[in-house]
Write a protein that holds these residues in place. Structure first.
Motif, PDB file in Angstrom:
ATOM      1  N   PRO A  69       0.758  -1.270   0.045  1.00 28.43           N
ATOM      2  CA  PRO A  69       0.067  -0.068  -0.115  1.00 28.43           C
ATOM      3  C   PRO A  69       0.917   1.356   0.136  1.00 28.43           C
ATOM      4  O   PRO A  69       1.869   1.322   0.765  1.00 28.43           O
ATOM      5  N   VAL A  70       0.445   2.374  -0.950  1.00 23.63           N
ATOM      6  CA  VAL A  70       1.036   3.672  -0.771  1.00 23.63           C
ATOM      7  C   VAL A  70      -0.261   4.680  -0.967  1.00 23.63           C
ATOM      8  O   VAL A  70      -1.279   4.249  -1.167  1.00 23.63           O
ATOM      9  N   GLU A  71       0.368   5.663  -0.594  1.00 26.67           N
ATOM     10  CA  GLU A  71      -0.778   6.784  -0.693  1.00 26.67           C
ATOM     11  C   GLU A  71      -1.208   7.197  -2.364  1.00 26.67           C
ATOM     12  O   GLU A  71      -0.246   7.267  -3.114  1.00 26.67           O
ATOM     13  N   THR A  72      -2.264   7.020  -2.382  1.00 24.42           N
ATOM     14  CA  THR A  72      -2.764   7.351  -3.981  1.00 24.42           C
ATOM     15  C   THR A  72      -3.728   8.579  -4.137  1.00 24.42           C
ATOM     16  O   THR A  72      -3.964   8.953  -4.927  1.00 24.42           O
ATOM     17  N   ASP A  73      -4.069   9.365  -2.932  1.00 22.71           N
ATOM     18  CA  ASP A  73      -4.774  10.556  -2.876  1.00 22.71           C
ATOM     19  C   ASP A  73      -3.786  11.623  -3.067  1.00 22.71           C
ATOM     20  O   ASP A  73      -3.093  12.037  -2.501  1.00 22.71           O
ATOM     21  N   GLY A  74      -3.971  12.203  -4.357  1.00 22.31           N
ATOM     22  CA  GLY A  74      -2.944  13.325  -4.890  1.00 22.31           C
ATOM     23  C   GLY A  74      -3.126  14.259  -3.984  1.00 22.31           C
ATOM     24  O   GLY A  74      -1.987  15.064  -3.661  1.00 22.31           O
ATOM     25  N   ARG A  75      -4.298  14.831  -3.383  1.00 24.50           N
ATOM     26  CA  ARG A  75      -4.371  15.901  -2.535  1.00 24.50           C
ATOM     27  C   ARG A  75      -3.744  15.585  -1.308  1.00 24.50           C
ATOM     28  O   ARG A  75      -2.919  16.464  -0.509  1.00 24.50           O
ATOM     29  N   ALA A  76      -3.808  14.221  -0.778  1.00 30.34           N
ATOM     30  CA  ALA A  76      -3.154  14.146   0.520  1.00 30.34           C
ATOM     31  C   ALA A  76      -1.458  14.247   0.388  1.00 30.34           C
ATOM     32  O   ALA A  76      -0.647  14.855   1.267  1.00 30.34           O
ATOM     33  N   ILE A  77      -0.961  13.861  -0.686  1.00 29.94           N
ATOM     34  CA  ILE A  77       0.410  13.853  -1.236  1.00 29.94           C
ATOM     35  C   ILE A  77       0.640  15.379  -1.044  1.00 29.94           C
ATOM     36  O   ILE A  77       1.862  15.646  -0.690  1.00 29.94           O
TER      37      ILE A  77
END
Length: 480
Positions: free
Chosen positions: A97-105
């Motif tokens: 799992p990795v962050e996929t929410d562009g806004r969160a990144i």
């Protein structure tokens, strides 16, 4: 990063005199020189943008995927302050799992904006945000969503598709970096399209010449498949590499690219090279044999360049994937690469003795070991007609380092034994900003020579144009 950090929203403005000298008279001259080059075409001959981006010409997915995730200059700074690559959207090799929410990144990136103060990344990012996307507020935790929405709105418009930006940036030619195993379908698709942008491949054989790599035997089998030449023998291996080089030339390639650990280019006797190759196929090669074979293949790549005229780029001196845990989890080129010293004089002597004055050979030497500029690289470029100096790149791709480079090399190699600026970027939107920084540095350096009475202004103006476009065009012509 400090999650409790609170900052007031600040305007994002660009000083049009940034990087130029501060002394008033010299700055005035630098402005005039810079004005002559700021809008010249971009010759981008060493980079890592995926050709598929331009072949497909699809909208960029979101601001984070464009400006943060692919740029290890950005992610390494955040990681150094405790961020996790997974949380910055960097894919794991195991599919974890990795962050996929562009806004969160994007929020994490903006919260750490202050960490980039004084760095070249700050210069590039500010110019991208301001000039490309019209952002007028400085990134911070409080402005992250506002900026994200501005950029996302831009990316949804056709004028922000990759090919439109390529044309807007004024890119004359863009070189990618490609494996010999690549069929170059994306390059062929670009060439066959109605779009006139010039995108050329670069032959990067590192994975095939380092015979102790875990995937080497699989890669050699694949080499036989894509080339149609058997690789069960050393001679077959060389023949397969020649076939792939020919394929790259047919697709427009102008150069090769070699990122060895050292500059060692000592050739082996044919029998010894055959024996090491056989050991590698059998899985019994030793580290010493692998190093000797890599050096030998650097020599052989130079020999092949005398045959097909591809310009040879050599940039040794990096302990790549220094953290094995990061390499295992995220793969190569994720920011955990550390510079090491290089002995160019002894290492390249066999290669230059054999080919240094060959009419069909040209090599561009890069380093991230600054101590070698005046001691080794400038003297080599100042005598061998085949050698050109590669400008500061990677860890040295910064205003101070670029200035030191000019000061260290001009007295021995002059200004005309260089190959022009290279951006070495995976972050497509940063290309014009990186080239702009180099043009500003060179304008300031030339203005200083004018102020000291070492150049006339007309000479400085002519030289600035040559450093920007003339020299890279000449340096990266196929030889012969």
């Amino acid at each position: 990063m400090d999650p409790g950090r609170v900052t007031l929203a600040r305007p994002l403005t660009l000083d049009d005199d940034r990087i130029l000298p501060t002394e008033p008279h010299v700055r005035s001259v630098a402005r005039e020189i810079y004005a002559a080059v700021r809008d010249l075409p971009i010759i981008s001959m060493h980079g890592h943008v995926d050709a598929g981006i331009l072949a497909r010409d699809e909208a960029f997915p979101d601001p984070a995927q464009l400006l943060v995730v692919p740029d290890h200059y950005v992610t390494r700074m955040l990681v150094s302050q405790g961020a996790r690559l997974e949380d910055l959207g960097v894919l794991r090799t195991d599919g974890g799992p990795v962050e996929t929410d562009g806004r969160a990144i994007w929020r994490r990136f903006c919260a750490g904006w202050h960490l980039h103060r004084g760095t070249p990344s700050r210069l590039w990012l500010e110019q991208e945000l301001h000039d490309v996307f019209g952002v007028r507020v400085e990134p911070s935790a409080g402005t992250a969503d506002e900026i994200y929405d501005v950029i996302a709105d831009c990316l949804a418009r056709p004028e922000f598709r990759p090919r439109a930006l390529f044309d807007r940036f004024g890119i004359e030619v863009l070189a990618t970096t490609d494996s010999p195993l690549d069929d170059l379908a994306d390059h062929r698709a670009i060439a066959a399209s109605e779009w006139r942008g010039r995108v050329v491949p670069t032959f990067r054989p590192d994975a095939l010449v380092h015979v102790d790599r875990p995937s080497w035997r699989t890669d050699v089998e694949r080499l036989a498949e894509v080339s149609g030449v058997g690789t069960t023998t050393y001679e077959g291996f060389l023949g397969a590499l020649r076939q792939r080089r020919d394929h790259f030339v047919a697709c427009g390639a102008l150069s090769t690219d070699h990122g060895h650990a050292t500059a060692d280019s000592r050739p082996l006797e044919a029998g010894e090279a055959e024996a090491i190759y056989a050991s590698a196929l059998a899985g019994s090669v030793t580290p010493q044999q692998a190093r000797a074979f890599a050096a030998h293949m650097l020599f052989e790549m130079a020999r092949m360049s005398t045959e097909d005229g591809l310009v040879m780029q050599i940039h040794p001196g990096v302990a790549r994937d220094y953290d094995p845990g990061v390499h295992e989890l995220f793969g190569a080129d994720k920011g955990f690469d550390i510079p090491t010293p290089v002995d160019f004089v002894r290492g390249l002597r066999p290669l230059l003795q054999a080919f240094g004055r060959h009419p069909r050979f040209r090599c561009v030497l890069f380093t991230i070991d600054e101590t070698t500029y005046s001691r080794e690289l400038a003297p080599l470029a100042g005598v061998f007609p085949s050698v050109r100096l590669g400008v500061p790149w990677w860890f040295l791709d910064s205003p101070y380092a670029m200035r030191r480079f000019r000061e260290a090399t001009v007295e021995t190699a002059g200004l005309y034994n260089g190959a022009g600026f290279v951006d070495d970027t995976r972050a497509f939107a940063s290309i014009p900003a990186r080239h702009d920084v180099a043009r500003r540095v060179d304008s300031g350096f030339l203005a200083d020579l004018v102020g000291r009475g070492q150049l006339r202004l007309d000479e400085a103006l002519e030289t600035a144009v040559d450093l920007t476009v003339t020299l890279p065009r000449l340096a990266y012509q196929r030889q012969g």
